[in-house]
Each structure stands twice: as structure tokens, then as C-alpha cells.
Design an enzyme around this catalytic site. Structure first.
Site, PDB file in Angstrom:
ATOM      1  N   ARG A 121      16.017   1.491  -1.470  1.00 17.92           N
ATOM      2  CA  ARG A 121      15.852   2.036  -0.124  1.00 17.92           C
ATOM      3  C   ARG A 121      16.231   1.006   0.937  1.00 17.92           C
ATOM      4  NH1 ARG A 121      11.938   5.989  -0.058  1.00 17.92           N
ATOM      5  NH2 ARG A 121      10.785   4.780  -1.599  1.00 17.92           N
ATOM      6  N   TYR A 122      15.895  -0.256   0.695  1.00 25.33           N
ATOM      7  CA  TYR A 122      16.190  -1.343   1.629  1.00 25.33           C
ATOM      8  C   TYR A 122      17.166  -2.289   0.935  1.00 25.33           C
ATOM      9  CZ  TYR A 122      11.561   0.239   3.241  1.00 25.33           C
ATOM     10  OH  TYR A 122      10.479   0.982   3.650  1.00 25.33           O
TER      11      TYR A 122
ATOM     12  N   ARG B 114      15.756  -5.260  -1.698  1.00 21.71           N
ATOM     13  CA  ARG B 114      14.776  -5.035  -2.758  1.00 21.71           C
ATOM     14  C   ARG B 114      14.948  -3.661  -3.398  1.00 21.71           C
ATOM     15  NH1 ARG B 114      13.068  -5.066   2.344  1.00 21.71           N
ATOM     16  NH2 ARG B 114      11.450  -3.658   3.127  1.00 21.71           N
TER      17      ARG B 114
ATOM     18  N   CYS C 290      -0.251   6.246 -15.833  1.00 24.51           N
ATOM     19  CA  CYS C 290      -1.209   5.385 -15.129  1.00 24.51           C
ATOM     20  C   CYS C 290      -2.516   5.389 -15.923  1.00 24.51           C
ATOM     21  CB  CYS C 290      -1.501   5.952 -13.740  1.00 24.51           C
ATOM     22  SG  CYS C 290      -0.027   6.079 -12.718  1.00 24.51           S
TER      23      CYS C 290
ATOM     24  N   CYS D 195      -4.864   9.333  -9.507  1.00 25.02           N
ATOM     25  CA  CYS D 195      -5.501   9.466  -8.203  1.00 25.02           C
ATOM     26  C   CYS D 195      -5.170  10.850  -7.668  1.00 25.02           C
ATOM     27  CB  CYS D 195      -4.965   8.387  -7.264  1.00 25.02           C
ATOM     28  SG  CYS D 195      -4.969   6.760  -8.043  1.00 25.02           S
TER      29      CYS D 195
ATOM     30  N   CYS E 231      -2.307  11.045  -5.100  1.00 22.07           N
ATOM     31  CA  CYS E 231      -1.110  10.248  -5.432  1.00 22.07           C
ATOM     32  C   CYS E 231       0.158  10.788  -4.770  1.00 22.07           C
ATOM     33  CB  CYS E 231      -0.911  10.246  -6.940  1.00 22.07           C
ATOM     34  SG  CYS E 231       0.600   9.406  -7.435  1.00 22.07           S
TER      35      CYS E 231
ATOM     36  N   ARG F 126       3.095  10.135  -5.762  1.00 19.14           N
ATOM     37  CA  ARG F 126       4.099  10.456  -6.790  1.00 19.14           C
ATOM     38  C   ARG F 126       3.508  11.414  -7.823  1.00 19.14           C
ATOM     39  NH1 ARG F 126       5.885   4.602  -6.791  1.00 19.14           N
ATOM     40  NH2 ARG F 126       7.489   4.582  -5.184  1.00 19.14           N
TER      41      ARG F 126
ATOM     42  N   ASP G 244       0.284  10.096   2.437  1.00 19.95           N
ATOM     43  CA  ASP G 244       1.578  10.786   2.400  1.00 19.95           C
ATOM     44  C   ASP G 244       1.392  12.296   2.269  1.00 19.95           C
ATOM     45  OD1 ASP G 244       3.338   8.508   2.502  1.00 19.95           O
ATOM     46  OD2 ASP G 244       2.549   7.977   0.527  1.00 19.95           O
TER      47      ASP G 244
ATOM     48  N   ASP H  96       4.887   5.880   5.608  1.00 14.19           N
ATOM     49  CA  ASP H  96       6.181   6.066   4.968  1.00 14.19           C
ATOM     50  C   ASP H  96       6.776   7.326   5.578  1.00 14.19           C
ATOM     51  OD1 ASP H  96       7.773   4.821   2.808  1.00 14.19           O
ATOM     52  OD2 ASP H  96       5.771   4.373   2.016  1.00 14.19           O
TER      53      ASP H  96
ATOM     54  N   LYS I  72       9.187   2.554   5.647  1.00 17.60           N
ATOM     55  CA  LYS I  72       7.864   2.380   6.261  1.00 17.60           C
ATOM     56  C   LYS I  72       7.995   2.004   7.721  1.00 17.60           C
ATOM     57  CE  LYS I  72       5.475   0.757   2.170  1.00 17.60           C
ATOM     58  NZ  LYS I  72       6.689   0.845   1.322  1.00 17.60           N
TER      59      LYS I  72
HETATM   60  S1  SF4 Z   1      -1.516   6.317  -6.783  1.00 16.28           S
HETATM   61 FE1  SF4 Z   1      -0.315   7.492  -8.272  1.00 16.28          FE
HETATM   62  S2  SF4 Z   1       1.055   5.999  -9.219  1.00 16.28           S
HETATM   63 FE2  SF4 Z   1      -0.619   4.853  -8.245  1.00 16.28          FE
HETATM   64  S3  SF4 Z   1      -2.191   4.603  -9.871  1.00 16.28           S
HETATM   65 FE3  SF4 Z   1      -2.733   6.409  -8.682  1.00 16.28          FE
HETATM   66  S4  SF4 Z   1      -1.788   8.081  -9.863  1.00 16.28           S
HETATM   67 FE4  SF4 Z   1      -0.773   6.217 -10.536  1.00 16.28          FE
END
Ligand code: SF4
Length: 350
Positions: A91-92, A95, A104, A108, A111, A113, A274, A311, A318
Site C-alpha cells: 500500500r505504501y 513497506r 488466529c 475477535c 476483526c 479481516r 473499521d 484506515d 491511515k
Molecule cells: S483482529 Fe482479526 S486478525 Fe487480528 S487477532 Fe483478531 S481475528 Fe485475528
């Protein structure tokens, strides 16, 4: 109560006393779309008597996750727009993200993603895809930093991580390798000598960005895990997400960022949540976030101040979004102090 394995189904959560039996069917419906995992350390942190426990809210599925609002999107920060090949997001200029794995240790509920991670997600990069990703990094001399994210790269074995670091070590223009992880908090015993050694490579500086959102996550075991990383010469940063009902409170944020600093983890980013699908119940407004960040500035040391960032949806990167402390009024510069007082700069003499 500490279980000896991760809880991965609605039935597991009910059995562990983390979900009322009458909500099992709801959680099962959510689990069809978004993965569940709660490690024994996290399960042990949840207060079963508090229906709004801030740890539970982060990891126990909620029916609200199936309500998608019009502004939400599957790829809220535009990873795909900037992915020249599998596993890389560029994206940049200086990096790249290297997404080696899409699982994971915990999932979460907010999340960003969430459509990509999980056992049913994009999986782990195949050896061929990893070869191509490393080849891409080697072929782009402007890449100074490689950020391993995912998924959580610290779920990989020490052997796999070591192999990856050895390959990055051989790319002279890569100077910094950064890992984004929740492991030191959600599975602190995993951070052992072997894993720590695997994160290091001669000629490279390793950073670990630790994701935690509530001060109760920074247990003695989590702080000790961070301590082991720092003692080994790894620089630690934090990242947190501002979440309604979890940490949208100045006292909670102050305790969180002080906890990080005490554990030798420098607060780095406070992310505005997000627009991930089914996460409206976690969102605060930007105005609320700005108010909290301003209140924090007056309350805790500069060491404890992360940058509050958004973001920008669509992959535009960001942007810092804290309210400005300086404004121009007819050519006169006005600076506001932490109490809200305003001052002309430079001061008018006489
Ligand atoms: S935010 Fe998403 S990518 Fe990060 S640990 Fe939690 S579930 Fe996994």
C-alpha cells in the site's frame, strides 16, 4: 476457571459457562459466517457474572454480527486493491504486509479481516506462494520494512518463523521486520525461548506490535511474555481498537496505555473501528473518539499517547484523526492547551 484447550464452537462456549444455553443457536448461526476461538487464558479472564464483560464482548459471538449496515464492506481497508500477488499487500512504497497465515489463536468479533481469517479463510500460504512473495520483496529495493500480519503470524511454529526470517535476512534492503500479534496476551506461554529466537535475524531489527484493547488483558503472564521479548532485544509497540462498550472510556484507555508502558510496550496506534461487516455495535463516532483522545492527553504521560488513526475505506491508507490543537484565525495562529485554554502563537508582546 481455566480450560486446557481453545473453545471453538457455540456448544464449547455453553459448556464452559461463557454463553447462556438459550443463546447457543444464535451463536451457531454466527459461527457459520465467522470463526470462533477462545484460548484458555482468555476464557479464564472472562467474568461470567457480568453480561457486559469487556473481554467477553471481544470474543463471544453476538447475533448483532449478522446485521450488516450499508456502509460496511468485506474488505474495509482495501487490502485486495493493493495486493500484487497472494500474501502481499503493498500500500505504501517502503513497506509491505506479508500475510503468511490466516488463522488466529482467538477470533475477535470486530476483526477488520473477518472475511479472510479463520479455518475456512484464506489458509496458510503454500510453499510456492511464499516463494513468490519473498521473490516480490527481494525484487523491490524500496521495501525497507516487512510487516507480518494475517491472521496471527505467531501461531506459526518456531521452525516456520525461523525459516521465514532466514529468507528475509538474505534480502539486504529489508531492515525492519514487524510482527502483529495477540499471542503474548491470549497464549502467553507460547512466547518461549525458541519462538523468540525465531523472530530474530542478524542485520534486521525486529518489532512486535501487540494487540490488546482492555487493561485486564495485560495480566501478569502477558506482561511477562512482553518482558521476555523486550529482554531479547525486540522492540514492542501496541495497537488497540477503540470499541464501544469495551474501551470507550477515558479511565479504561488510561489504564490500558499505562499498562502497556509499564510492560515496556510503547503505545503506537489507537484504531478507529473499521467498517467490517456486522460490527456496527462496536462503533463509536469520530467525534467521540476525538473527545476521548483529547481527555487522555490531559490525563496521562506523553509516553502513554498512541496516535488515533482511521484506515480510510477503499485502501487509501491511515490518517491521524485526533482533533487539531492548532488553527488559523485570520492569519493568527491559535494553539489550544490540554485544559482547553486557547493561546495566540507567537504570543503578542506588551
Ligand atoms: S483482529 Fe482479526 S486478525 Fe487480528 S487477532 Fe483478531 S481475528 Fe485475528
Amino acid at each position: 476457571m481455566k480450560h486446557d484447550r481453545a473453545l471453538r464452537t457455540a456448544a464449547d462456549l455453553v459448556e464452559a459457562g461463557l454463553l447462556p444455553a438459550e443463546r447457543q443457536a444464535e451463536a451457531q448461526a454466527v459461527a457459520k459466517r465467522y470463526a470462533i476461538a477462545v484460548t484458555p487464558d482468555v476464557a479464564g479472564l472472562i467474568d461470567r457474572d457480568d453480561p457486559n464483560d469487556p473481554i467477553a464482548r471481544q470474543f463471544i459471538p453476538d447475533f448483532a454480527e449478522l446485521s450488516v449496515t450499508p456502509e460496511e464492506r468485506a474488505d474495509p481497508i482495501g487490502d485486495q486493491t493493493h495486493s500484487p500477488l497472494e500474501g502481499i499487500v503493498h500500500r505504501y512504497p517502503d513497506r509491505v504486509l506479508l500475510k503468511a497465515v490466516h488463522v488466529c489463536p482467538v477470533y475477535c468479533r470486530f476483526c477488520f479481516r473477518r472475511e479472510m481469517v479463520g479455518p475456512e479463510g484464506l489458509g496458510t500460504l503454500s510453499p510456492e506462494a511464499m516463494d513468490a512473495a519473498i521473490g516480490y520483496i527481494a525484487g523491490h529495493p524500496e521495501i525497507w520494512e516487512v510487516i507480518l500480519t494475517g491472521g496471527d503470524p505467531l501461531v506459526l511454529s518456531a521452525r516456520r518463523l525461523g525459516e521465514m526470517m532466514a529468507r528475509l535476512r538474505d534480502i539486504p534492503h529489508v531492515k525492519i521486520v514487524r510482527f502483529h500479534t495477540r499471542v503474548p496476551v491470549v497464549e502467553p506461554e507460547r512466547v518461549d525461548e525458541k519462538l523468540i529466537a525465531a523472530l530474530k535475524a542478524s542485520g534486521k531489527t525486529t518489532y512486535v506490535a501487540l494487540h490488546a484493547n482492555h487493561p485486564r488483558e495485560l495480566t501478569a503472564a502477558a506482561r511477562a511474555a512482553a518482558g521476555r521479548l523486550v529482554d531479547a532485544g525486540i522492540v514492542m509497540l501496541s495497537q488497540s481498537v477503540l470499541l464501544a462498550g469495551i474501551n470507550d472510556d477515558v479511565e479504561v484507555l488510561a489504564a490500558l496505555f499505562r499498562g502497556f508502558v509499564e510492560a515496556r510496550v510503547k503505545p503506537y496506534y489507537l484504531h478507529h473501528p473499521d467498517l467490517a461487516p456486522g460490527t456496527a455495535h462496536f462503533r463509536v463516532s469520530i467525534a467521540e473518539g476525538q473527545g476521548l483522545v483529547a481527555a487522555l492527553r490531559g490525563r496521562v504521560s506523553g509516553l502513554c499517547q498512541p496516535t488515533y488513526v482511521l484506515d480510510i475505506p477503499g485502501g487509501y491508507g491511515k490518517a491521524p484523526i485526533a482533533a487539531a490543537n492548532v488553527r488559523d484565525e485570520d492569519g493568527v495562529c491559535i494553539v489550544s492547551d490540554w485544559r482547553g485554554g486557547e493561546h495566540v502563537y507567537p504570543p503578542v508582546s506588551g
